[in-house]
Design an enzyme around this catalytic site. Sequence first.
Site, PDB file in Angstrom:
ATOM      1  N   MET A   1       0.344  49.134  17.247  1.00 26.13           N
ATOM      2  CA  MET A   1       1.573  48.989  16.491  1.00 26.13           C
ATOM      3  C   MET A   1       1.270  48.771  15.011  1.00 26.13           C
ATOM      4  O   MET A   1       2.120  48.999  14.164  1.00 26.13           O
ATOM      5  CB  MET A   1       2.372  47.796  17.020  1.00 26.13           C
ATOM      6  CG  MET A   1       2.578  47.825  18.507  1.00 26.13           C
ATOM      7  SD  MET A   1       3.654  49.147  19.037  1.00 26.13           S
ATOM      8  CE  MET A   1       5.219  48.453  18.573  1.00 26.13           C
ATOM      9  N   GLN A  61       5.924  35.963  12.399  1.00 27.26           N
ATOM     10  CA  GLN A  61       4.865  35.517  13.297  1.00 27.26           C
ATOM     11  C   GLN A  61       3.639  35.093  12.497  1.00 27.26           C
ATOM     12  O   GLN A  61       3.210  35.814  11.587  1.00 27.26           O
ATOM     13  CB  GLN A  61       4.480  36.630  14.269  1.00 27.26           C
ATOM     14  CG  GLN A  61       3.452  36.208  15.312  1.00 27.26           C
ATOM     15  CD  GLN A  61       3.073  37.358  16.236  1.00 27.26           C
ATOM     16  OE1 GLN A  61       2.176  38.124  15.920  1.00 27.26           O
ATOM     17  NE2 GLN A  61       3.750  37.468  17.368  1.00 27.26           N
ATOM     18  N   CYS A  91      -3.185  38.602  20.198  1.00 31.25           N
ATOM     19  CA  CYS A  91      -3.794  39.780  19.582  1.00 31.25           C
ATOM     20  C   CYS A  91      -5.203  40.007  20.128  1.00 31.25           C
ATOM     21  O   CYS A  91      -6.050  39.111  20.079  1.00 31.25           O
ATOM     22  CB  CYS A  91      -3.845  39.617  18.065  1.00 31.25           C
ATOM     23  SG  CYS A  91      -4.613  41.030  17.228  1.00 31.25           S
ATOM     24  N   GLY A 193       4.905  43.977  28.622  1.00 26.82           N
ATOM     25  CA  GLY A 193       3.788  44.799  29.073  1.00 26.82           C
ATOM     26  C   GLY A 193       4.193  45.924  30.000  1.00 26.82           C
ATOM     27  O   GLY A 193       4.800  45.684  31.044  1.00 26.82           O
ATOM     28  N   GLY A 216       7.625  46.717  23.149  1.00 26.26           N
ATOM     29  CA  GLY A 216       6.777  47.056  22.015  1.00 26.26           C
ATOM     30  C   GLY A 216       6.621  48.552  21.880  1.00 26.26           C
ATOM     31  O   GLY A 216       7.485  49.244  21.332  1.00 26.26           O
ATOM     32  N   ARG A 217       5.530  49.065  22.428  1.00 27.32           N
ATOM     33  CA  ARG A 217       5.257  50.503  22.299  1.00 27.32           C
ATOM     34  C   ARG A 217       6.338  51.348  22.959  1.00 27.32           C
ATOM     35  O   ARG A 217       6.606  52.473  22.519  1.00 27.32           O
ATOM     36  CB  ARG A 217       3.892  50.816  22.915  1.00 27.32           C
ATOM     37  CG  ARG A 217       2.720  50.210  22.141  1.00 27.32           C
ATOM     38  CD  ARG A 217       1.402  50.395  22.886  1.00 27.32           C
ATOM     39  NE  ARG A 217       1.411  49.701  24.167  1.00 27.32           N
ATOM     40  CZ  ARG A 217       0.672  50.051  25.224  1.00 27.32           C
ATOM     41  NH1 ARG A 217      -0.130  51.108  25.137  1.00 27.32           N
ATOM     42  NH2 ARG A 217       0.728  49.362  26.345  1.00 27.32           N
TER      43      ARG A 217
END
Length: 338
Positions: A1, A61, A91, A193, A216-217
């Site tokens: 990302m 964040q 991360c 996820g 997310g993705r």
Amino acid sequence: MEGLLDHGLRAILTRVGGIDRCVSEFIRITDQLLPARSFTRVVPELLTGSRTAAGVPVRPQLLGSDPTCLAENAARLAELQPAGIDLNFGCPAKTVNRHRGGAVLLQEPELIHAIVAAVRRAVPPHVAVSAKMRLGYDDDARLLDVAHAIDSAGASELAVHARTKAHGYRPPAYWDAIARVREAVRLPVIANGEIWSVADAARCRAVTGCDRLMLGRGMVRSPGLALAIGAASGQGALRRDVSPASYSGAAVAALPWPRLVPLLADFWADVCGRVERRHRAGRLKQWLSALREAYPEAQQAFDALRLVNDPAAIDAWMLQITELSAQYQSAPEPEMFS
């Protein structure tokens, strides 16, 4: 990302609908107190009530390993009236982990507790402090230790990415481990996820027991995903009147290509306004590369622009597809005769 999903793409994706809140890219905290401009550079939404133009809250964040320094920076960030503060313990990047940031801290639950507690004490009670974690570093042996550390330190909620650092982003996601976390802590848990479709969202909710999901993705690849999940959901579960067979294409149906094209054009305009000329084409191709997983038209666009790096040539191409999209959307519905 990294390098793609920044405030520019946040503005585009939140215009589509279905997103309740965003979390920014991480802001690295080392050994110094950052000036306000360091926060607003990454999260310019702080200048507009910590919201995107569409009105969606954005939570900055922070990432680091020094409780005192993180607390001091969180206090300064709180002066900018953020929509909460998030702490990154997930991360997996080697460079970040090598400098004691992100997922490497999952080996030290005591330190994670100290970080969360210090940040919680440093900011006003009305500022939410949340955290994101993975299942562990090499394995999930300390999964519940970390979750308890975050919970007991006073965090308001916890997002769990259902893989360890060692797993990286390789499928599958181990949603059953999120269920273990949810059952073990008091604070709300958000599942994350391998959520690429409405069907994935349904399965994830069923396995984890979580009502809330972090995308997310999947949102980058299918910008209509959150909208489709919301449309198919009822009080945290999929509507019974929706056929499971329709779930796979629901995100594209929620935002078909002709409606995505104007957003793509606005994204390109934003990139041209703030990204160095030599990097502009790469940013557009990066998003098109993700979109082609869901849209055949994006594959065609990527193929057409694969060797094109001149922004002027891309301007001309963008104008052409935008005009075609406008013509398609303005065409009358075909009449039906019986």
